[in-house]
Design a protein around this motif. Structure first.
Motif, PDB file in Angstrom:
ATOM      1  N   SER A 124       0.886  -1.338   0.111  1.00  0.00           N
ATOM      2  CA  SER A 124       0.099  -0.108  -0.090  1.00  0.00           C
ATOM      3  C   SER A 124       0.830   1.267   0.143  1.00  0.00           C
ATOM      4  O   SER A 124       0.442   2.248  -0.548  1.00  0.00           O
ATOM      5  CB  SER A 124      -0.969  -0.091   1.128  1.00  0.00           C
ATOM      6  OG  SER A 124      -0.404   0.043   2.428  1.00  0.00           O
ATOM      7  N   THR A 125       2.078   1.046   0.421  1.00  0.00           N
ATOM      8  CA  THR A 125       2.983   2.252   0.520  1.00  0.00           C
ATOM      9  C   THR A 125       3.332   2.686  -0.854  1.00  0.00           C
ATOM     10  O   THR A 125       3.469   3.850  -1.299  1.00  0.00           O
ATOM     11  CB  THR A 125       4.261   2.351   1.643  1.00  0.00           C
ATOM     12  OG1 THR A 125       3.577   2.099   2.756  1.00  0.00           O
ATOM     13  CG2 THR A 125       5.077   3.308   1.652  1.00  0.00           C
ATOM     14  N   LEU A 126       3.737   1.436  -1.533  1.00  0.00           N
ATOM     15  CA  LEU A 126       4.162   1.486  -2.864  1.00  0.00           C
ATOM     16  C   LEU A 126       3.262   2.276  -3.858  1.00  0.00           C
ATOM     17  O   LEU A 126       3.507   3.120  -4.508  1.00  0.00           O
ATOM     18  CB  LEU A 126       4.863   0.192  -3.379  1.00  0.00           C
ATOM     19  CG  LEU A 126       5.971  -0.345  -2.692  1.00  0.00           C
ATOM     20  CD1 LEU A 126       6.102  -1.825  -3.056  1.00  0.00           C
ATOM     21  CD2 LEU A 126       6.980   0.550  -2.846  1.00  0.00           C
ATOM     22  N   LEU A 127       1.947   1.767  -3.626  1.00  0.00           N
ATOM     23  CA  LEU A 127       0.946   2.166  -4.368  1.00  0.00           C
ATOM     24  C   LEU A 127       0.591   3.853  -4.146  1.00  0.00           C
ATOM     25  O   LEU A 127       0.260   4.365  -4.899  1.00  0.00           O
ATOM     26  CB  LEU A 127      -0.337   1.495  -4.069  1.00  0.00           C
ATOM     27  CG  LEU A 127      -0.401   0.118  -4.608  1.00  0.00           C
ATOM     28  CD1 LEU A 127      -1.521  -0.889  -4.170  1.00  0.00           C
ATOM     29  CD2 LEU A 127      -0.365  -0.028  -6.292  1.00  0.00           C
ATOM     30  N   SER A 128       0.714   4.008  -2.870  1.00  0.00           N
ATOM     31  CA  SER A 128       0.427   5.752  -2.399  1.00  0.00           C
ATOM     32  C   SER A 128       1.705   6.487  -3.134  1.00  0.00           C
ATOM     33  O   SER A 128       1.127   7.679  -3.581  1.00  0.00           O
ATOM     34  CB  SER A 128       0.777   5.577  -0.854  1.00  0.00           C
ATOM     35  OG  SER A 128       1.906   5.792  -0.325  1.00  0.00           O
ATOM     36  N   MET A 129       2.781   5.831  -3.325  1.00  0.00           N
ATOM     37  CA  MET A 129       3.634   6.772  -3.958  1.00  0.00           C
ATOM     38  C   MET A 129       3.442   6.760  -5.645  1.00  0.00           C
ATOM     39  O   MET A 129       4.045   7.820  -6.087  1.00  0.00           O
ATOM     40  CB  MET A 129       5.091   6.169  -3.773  1.00  0.00           C
ATOM     41  CG  MET A 129       5.671   6.568  -2.323  1.00  0.00           C
ATOM     42  SD  MET A 129       7.382   6.042  -1.783  1.00  0.00           S
ATOM     43  CE  MET A 129       7.305   4.199  -1.694  1.00  0.00           C
ATOM     44  N   LEU A 130       2.831   5.658  -5.811  1.00  0.00           N
ATOM     45  CA  LEU A 130       2.790   5.710  -7.598  1.00  0.00           C
ATOM     46  C   LEU A 130       1.453   6.721  -7.893  1.00  0.00           C
ATOM     47  O   LEU A 130       1.501   7.297  -9.037  1.00  0.00           O
ATOM     48  CB  LEU A 130       2.258   4.465  -7.753  1.00  0.00           C
ATOM     49  CG  LEU A 130       3.231   3.279  -7.974  1.00  0.00           C
ATOM     50  CD1 LEU A 130       2.658   1.996  -8.388  1.00  0.00           C
ATOM     51  CD2 LEU A 130       4.320   3.802  -8.821  1.00  0.00           C
ATOM     52  N   LEU A 131       0.737   7.168  -6.944  1.00  0.00           N
ATOM     53  CA  LEU A 131      -0.437   7.994  -7.448  1.00  0.00           C
ATOM     54  C   LEU A 131      -0.001   9.422  -7.785  1.00  0.00           C
ATOM     55  O   LEU A 131      -0.663   9.809  -8.884  1.00  0.00           O
ATOM     56  CB  LEU A 131      -1.522   7.927  -6.002  1.00  0.00           C
ATOM     57  CG  LEU A 131      -2.445   6.788  -5.774  1.00  0.00           C
ATOM     58  CD1 LEU A 131      -3.058   7.295  -4.457  1.00  0.00           C
ATOM     59  CD2 LEU A 131      -3.055   6.188  -6.911  1.00  0.00           C
ATOM     60  N   PRO A 132       0.824  10.098  -7.213  1.00  0.00           N
ATOM     61  CA  PRO A 132       1.250  11.397  -7.688  1.00  0.00           C
ATOM     62  C   PRO A 132       2.010  11.275  -8.961  1.00  0.00           C
ATOM     63  O   PRO A 132       1.946  12.325  -9.833  1.00  0.00           O
ATOM     64  CB  PRO A 132       1.963  11.970  -6.640  1.00  0.00           C
ATOM     65  CG  PRO A 132       2.264  10.807  -5.924  1.00  0.00           C
ATOM     66  CD  PRO A 132       1.425   9.846  -5.662  1.00  0.00           C
ATOM     67  N   LEU A 133       2.719  10.155  -8.913  1.00  0.00           N
ATOM     68  CA  LEU A 133       3.589   9.920 -10.471  1.00  0.00           C
ATOM     69  C   LEU A 133       2.599   9.594 -11.627  1.00  0.00           C
ATOM     70  O   LEU A 133       2.812  10.137 -12.537  1.00  0.00           O
ATOM     71  CB  LEU A 133       4.411   8.717 -10.098  1.00  0.00           C
ATOM     72  CG  LEU A 133       5.399   8.677  -8.872  1.00  0.00           C
ATOM     73  CD1 LEU A 133       6.507   7.535  -9.168  1.00  0.00           C
ATOM     74  CD2 LEU A 133       6.117  10.180  -8.885  1.00  0.00           C
ATOM     75  N   LEU A 134       1.477   9.058 -11.257  1.00  0.00           N
ATOM     76  CA  LEU A 134       0.440   8.808 -12.502  1.00  0.00           C
ATOM     77  C   LEU A 134      -0.140  10.097 -12.679  1.00  0.00           C
ATOM     78  O   LEU A 134      -0.487  10.610 -13.867  1.00  0.00           O
ATOM     79  CB  LEU A 134      -0.758   7.748 -11.834  1.00  0.00           C
ATOM     80  CG  LEU A 134      -0.158   6.226 -11.743  1.00  0.00           C
ATOM     81  CD1 LEU A 134      -1.191   5.524 -10.832  1.00  0.00           C
ATOM     82  CD2 LEU A 134       0.035   5.727 -13.352  1.00  0.00           C
ATOM     83  N   HIS A 135      -0.357  10.948 -11.781  1.00  0.00           N
ATOM     84  CA  HIS A 135      -0.951  12.337 -12.181  1.00  0.00           C
ATOM     85  C   HIS A 135       0.191  13.290 -12.853  1.00  0.00           C
ATOM     86  O   HIS A 135      -0.332  14.043 -13.743  1.00  0.00           O
ATOM     87  CB  HIS A 135      -1.432  12.918 -10.629  1.00  0.00           C
ATOM     88  CG  HIS A 135      -2.439  12.771 -10.267  1.00  0.00           C
ATOM     89  ND1 HIS A 135      -3.611  13.459 -10.290  1.00  0.00           N
ATOM     90  CD2 HIS A 135      -3.078  11.817  -9.564  1.00  0.00           C
ATOM     91  CE1 HIS A 135      -4.891  13.096  -9.861  1.00  0.00           C
ATOM     92  NE2 HIS A 135      -4.293  11.563  -9.052  1.00  0.00           N
ATOM     93  N   HIS A 136       1.261  12.846 -12.685  1.00  0.00           N
ATOM     94  CA  HIS A 136       2.332  13.633 -13.508  1.00  0.00           C
ATOM     95  C   HIS A 136       2.517  13.050 -14.841  1.00  0.00           C
ATOM     96  O   HIS A 136       3.455  13.558 -15.414  1.00  0.00           O
ATOM     97  CB  HIS A 136       3.554  13.801 -12.767  1.00  0.00           C
ATOM     98  CG  HIS A 136       3.753  14.825 -11.757  1.00  0.00           C
ATOM     99  ND1 HIS A 136       3.900  16.063 -12.161  1.00  0.00           N
ATOM    100  CD2 HIS A 136       3.885  14.675 -10.398  1.00  0.00           C
ATOM    101  CE1 HIS A 136       4.178  16.821 -11.084  1.00  0.00           C
ATOM    102  NE2 HIS A 136       4.137  16.122  -9.901  1.00  0.00           N
ATOM    103  N   GLY A 137       1.790  11.877 -15.130  1.00  0.00           N
ATOM    104  CA  GLY A 137       1.918  11.284 -16.470  1.00  0.00           C
ATOM    105  C   GLY A 137       3.165  10.191 -16.687  1.00  0.00           C
ATOM    106  O   GLY A 137       3.699  10.317 -17.921  1.00  0.00           O
TER     107      GLY A 137
END
Length: 201
Positions: A124-137
């Motif tokens: 879940s920590t790894l996924l939480s870090m991915l969220l802003p990266l996805l928003h950045h494209g």
């Protein structure tokens, strides 16, 4: 124009995430790119803990320019209740200017974490870090099961990114599988960044 580099950006409280960052950097360098290690300052309820402005030891503090100019990003944090640590989140919350201009769009990115307990929220920590990266494209890279260490690990290691089980005292060293997965993540980021650079060129 500077040579392409992979930004290994992390926050570490007790040193385990720092050690992971170093192994990821070795993987990047093994693939032939520069690894640029950067950290973020701690934050507190009283004030932003940014004194001194340059850390007394270890990696320098990251700037938005580090993000803007990187060819790829490895983002790391210890787990805090199944989420990234507040200092890293605080830094990412300040990247709106890069989001507005699309500076990170199309760049490869991967994530890594360390936990005190084996089932303490690594994924879940790894996924939480991915969220802003996805928003950045950004282009998210995980670890494929073609990595033998992912199948053999008795500690950390997930398809979402590299992870480490540090133990409740934080002193359990990275084992051979965790090290192999950190290096594999760094190498994968660098190789992907190189392929993308060739296509752009």
């Amino acid at each position: 124009m500077t040579a392409p580099f992979v930004l290994v950006l992390y926050y570490s409280r007790h040193g385990a995430t720092t050690e992971m960052a170093r192994h990821i950097a070795r993987g990047v360098e093994r693939a032939g790119l520069e690894a640029r290690l950067r950290t973020v300052p701690a934050v507190s309820a009283d004030c932003e803990a940014t004194r001194p402005e340059i850390p007394e030891e270890g990696a320098l503090y990251a700037t938005l320019d580090d993000l803007k100019h990187c060819a790829a990003l490895a983002l790391g944090s210890p787990t805090r209740f199944g989420n990234m640590a507040a200092p890293l989140k605080y830094f990412l919350d300040g990247t709106s200017s890069l989001w507005l201009t699309g500076e990170l769009v199309g760049k490869p990115a991967g994530v890594f974490t360390s936990t005190a307990s084996l089932h303490g929220g690594q994924e879940s920590t790894l996924l939480s870090m991915l969220l802003p990266l996805l928003h950045h494209g950004m282009l998210v890279l995980g670890l494929p099961y073609s990595e033998n260490a992912l199948l053999e690990t008795k500690g950390g290691g997930t398809p979402y990114g590299a992870s480490h089980h540090a133990g409740t005292d934080g002193k359990r060293a990275l084992d051979e599988h965790e090290i192999a997965l950190c290096r594999a993540l760094g190498e994968r980021l660098a190789e992907t960044a190189k392929r993308l650079e060739i296509r752009r060129g």
